[in-house]
Write an enzyme that holds these catalytic residues in place. Structure first.
Site, PDB file in Angstrom:
ATOM      1  N   ASP A  43      -2.369   6.751  -3.163  1.00 53.90           N
ATOM      2  CA  ASP A  43      -1.260   5.981  -2.590  1.00 53.90           C
ATOM      3  C   ASP A  43      -0.854   4.912  -3.602  1.00 53.90           C
ATOM      4  O   ASP A  43      -1.407   4.855  -4.709  1.00 53.90           O
ATOM      5  CB  ASP A  43      -1.630   5.407  -1.215  1.00 53.90           C
ATOM      6  N   ASP A  79      -1.217   1.636  -3.951  1.00 48.90           N
ATOM      7  CA  ASP A  79      -2.168   0.637  -4.463  1.00 48.90           C
ATOM      8  C   ASP A  79      -3.536   1.229  -4.794  1.00 48.90           C
ATOM      9  O   ASP A  79      -4.437   0.507  -5.207  1.00 48.90           O
ATOM     10  CB  ASP A  79      -2.278  -0.585  -3.535  1.00 48.90           C
ATOM     11  N   ASP A 119      -6.173   2.654  -3.214  1.00 47.91           N
ATOM     12  CA  ASP A 119      -7.456   2.681  -2.516  1.00 47.91           C
ATOM     13  C   ASP A 119      -7.669   4.013  -1.809  1.00 47.91           C
ATOM     14  O   ASP A 119      -8.758   4.316  -1.346  1.00 47.91           O
ATOM     15  CB  ASP A 119      -7.643   1.493  -1.546  1.00 47.91           C
ATOM     16  N   SER A 121       0.819  -1.213   0.000  1.00 51.34           N
ATOM     17  CA  SER A 121       0.000   0.000   0.000  1.00 51.34           C
ATOM     18  C   SER A 121       0.853   1.262   0.000  1.00 51.34           C
ATOM     19  O   SER A 121       1.593   1.493  -0.945  1.00 51.34           O
ATOM     20  CB  SER A 121      -0.959  -0.036   1.188  1.00 51.34           C
TER      21      SER A 121
HETATM   22 MG    MG Z   1      -3.593   1.653   0.062  1.00 50.59          MG
END
Ligand code: MG
Length: 450
Positions: A248, A250, A252, A94
């Protein structure tokens, strides 16, 4: 020992976790989730191949066919899992720095693994015995016989269906009519293709920054805190766009920046989406560290707000329970349930753009509560019971223990402290009526814990 943090398993490959760990973990997951099919995706970290090789081996050896979706935001993987009813594994750390990597386990409902499933995976991982070379025994894990092992197929079309799904949830025509302009900073992560494309499909003149996939995150640290994205904020101030957003690694999370360079965390984003989309009687879910910038805005409209402990899986599960329309956290991880019950940076970006097109960012920001909000962290050797005692000794009007300890100093100012779920630190959150007061509180509680 716990493997899962607040959100997945993370560490430094070949330092905290070795390839055999990821392999045994994947064999365990393949034994517990007996679906026959899995989807796998990743961001662009240097060690993706180390983890992905082990994950593909573990899952196919336990009899699962795997669809490799390539580089994709975790929200895109979650959407794929939900629509196709397959479980998934996301390879990412992440927002952590480049040396980290890890996995997020996604259920066939598109949600991050529940605490119960995480506990089951941990228990079986530690109890399992694995094959010694030359032994014919299969330990206590089961494996598919050689003719029944799974296959790996590649499908790079998931990003198309994902973007279409996001677009279908907003009023594309009215956004296009406004001919907005924006800057999107992909943090050199998994949104490098999808994020600029989504904005352009909305008719937004788009400047893309840090929009190459780069394992070293040369743009900035991939956690979009105000401190980490200072250079992006400076660019926005001189660019004259209607708004800017930063994901960020990844994808989300999404945080936003006003044309004047004001950093807008999830408190603002949730408030703005609430003004544009929510109605009286709707439900919303947010953890105890969220500020009144969002909570008061929601209550004013007549939205029922449910408060949980901090942690994305807890927030999304509560959101399902109360059929919340909106859920999310100050970090910028926001759920819009008509799309999916997972945090989704692209969905958040589209809803934000729609709100800006409808009402204008300036007028929406003017109507929000004028409060200072800040998150900080402290390294301390003190145990949490001692910390709680020290905090409760301070003058306060009300205390709340939903997560850690939160004390109210008056009707607007509060301080909340809780141990981090991912690092050995204490997180401090403050809300205050002025920046000066907020900064003084951060200093005071930092010193109290030192
Ligand atoms: Mg994330």
């Amino acid at each position: 020992m716990a493997l899962f943090g607040t959100n997945g398993i993370r560490g430094i490959p070949n330092e905290n976790y070795y390839p055999d760990f990821y392999l045994h973990l994947s064999i365990t997951i393949g034994n517990i989730i007996k679906n026959g099919k899995f989807a796998v995706a990743s961001d662009g970290r240097k060690t993706v191949a180390v983890l992905k090789g082990a994950v593909l081996s573990g899952l196919t050896a336990t009899g699962h066919d795997v669809v490799d979706l390539g580089t994709l935001p975790v929200s895109g993987l979650q959407y794929y899992c939900k629509v196709n009813s397959v479980p998934g594994i996301m390879i990412t750390a992440s927002h952590n720095p480049p040396e980290y990597n890890g996995i997020k386990v996604i259920g066939s409902d598109g949600l991050e693994a529940s605490p119960e499933l995480q506990a089951m995976i941990e228990k079986q991982y530690f109890e399992a015995r694995y094959n010694e070379v030359g032994s014919n025994a299969s330990g206590n894990q089961s494996y598919a016989s050689w003719e029944h092992v799974g296959s790996v197929k590649y499908d790079y079309s998931a990003k198309d269906t994902y973007i279409e799904a996001v677009l279908s949830k907003v009023d594309v025509e009215s956004i296009r009519e406004k001919r907005l302009s924006a800057l999107v900073d992909c943090s050199n992560g998994a949104t490098y293709e999808t994020a600029p494309r989504l904005l352009r499909e909305l008719g937004i003149r788009t400047v893309a920054l840090n929009s190459t996939l780069d394992s070293m995150f040369p743009g900035h640290n991939p956690e979009p805190t105000e401190e980490n994205i200072k250079s992006t904020i400076e660019i926005v101030k001189n660019l004259g766009v209607d708004f800017a957003l930063v994901h960020d690694s990844d994808g989300d999370r999404a945080v936003f920046i006003s044309p004047e360079g004001k950093y807008l965390d999830g408190n603002y984003t949730m408030a703005i989406i609430t003004m544009s989309r929510l109605k009286k009687g709707d439900a919303a879910v947010t953890p105890a560290n969220t500020s009144d910038i969002f909570i008061n805005t929601a209550k004013k409209i007549g939205v029922k707000v449910y408060i949980t402990k901090v942690g994305p899986p807890l927030v999304s599960r509560k959101a399902i329970e109360v059929k919340a329309r909106l859920a999310g956290e100050e970090t910028g991880g926001i759920i819009y349930s008509e799309h999916q019950y997972g945090r989704d940076g692209a969905m958040t970006a589209a809803l934000f753009a729609e709100a800006v097109a409808k009402y204008g960012l300036k007028s929406m920001l003017r109507s929000l509560p004028d409060l200072y909000y800040k998150r900080s962290k402290v390294n301390t050797t003190k145990g949490f019971e001692e910390i709680k005692r020290l905090v409760l000794e301070q003058k306060h009007t009300k205390a709340d223990f939903t997560d850690g300890v939160k004390i109210y100093l008056n009707s607007t100012d509060w301080v909340m402290l809780r141990p981090s779920g991912t690092e050995p630190i204490i997180r401090i959150y403050v809300q205050a009526s002025s920046k000066k007061m907020g900064e003084a509180l951060i200093r005071k509680y930092g010193e109290l814990l030192a």
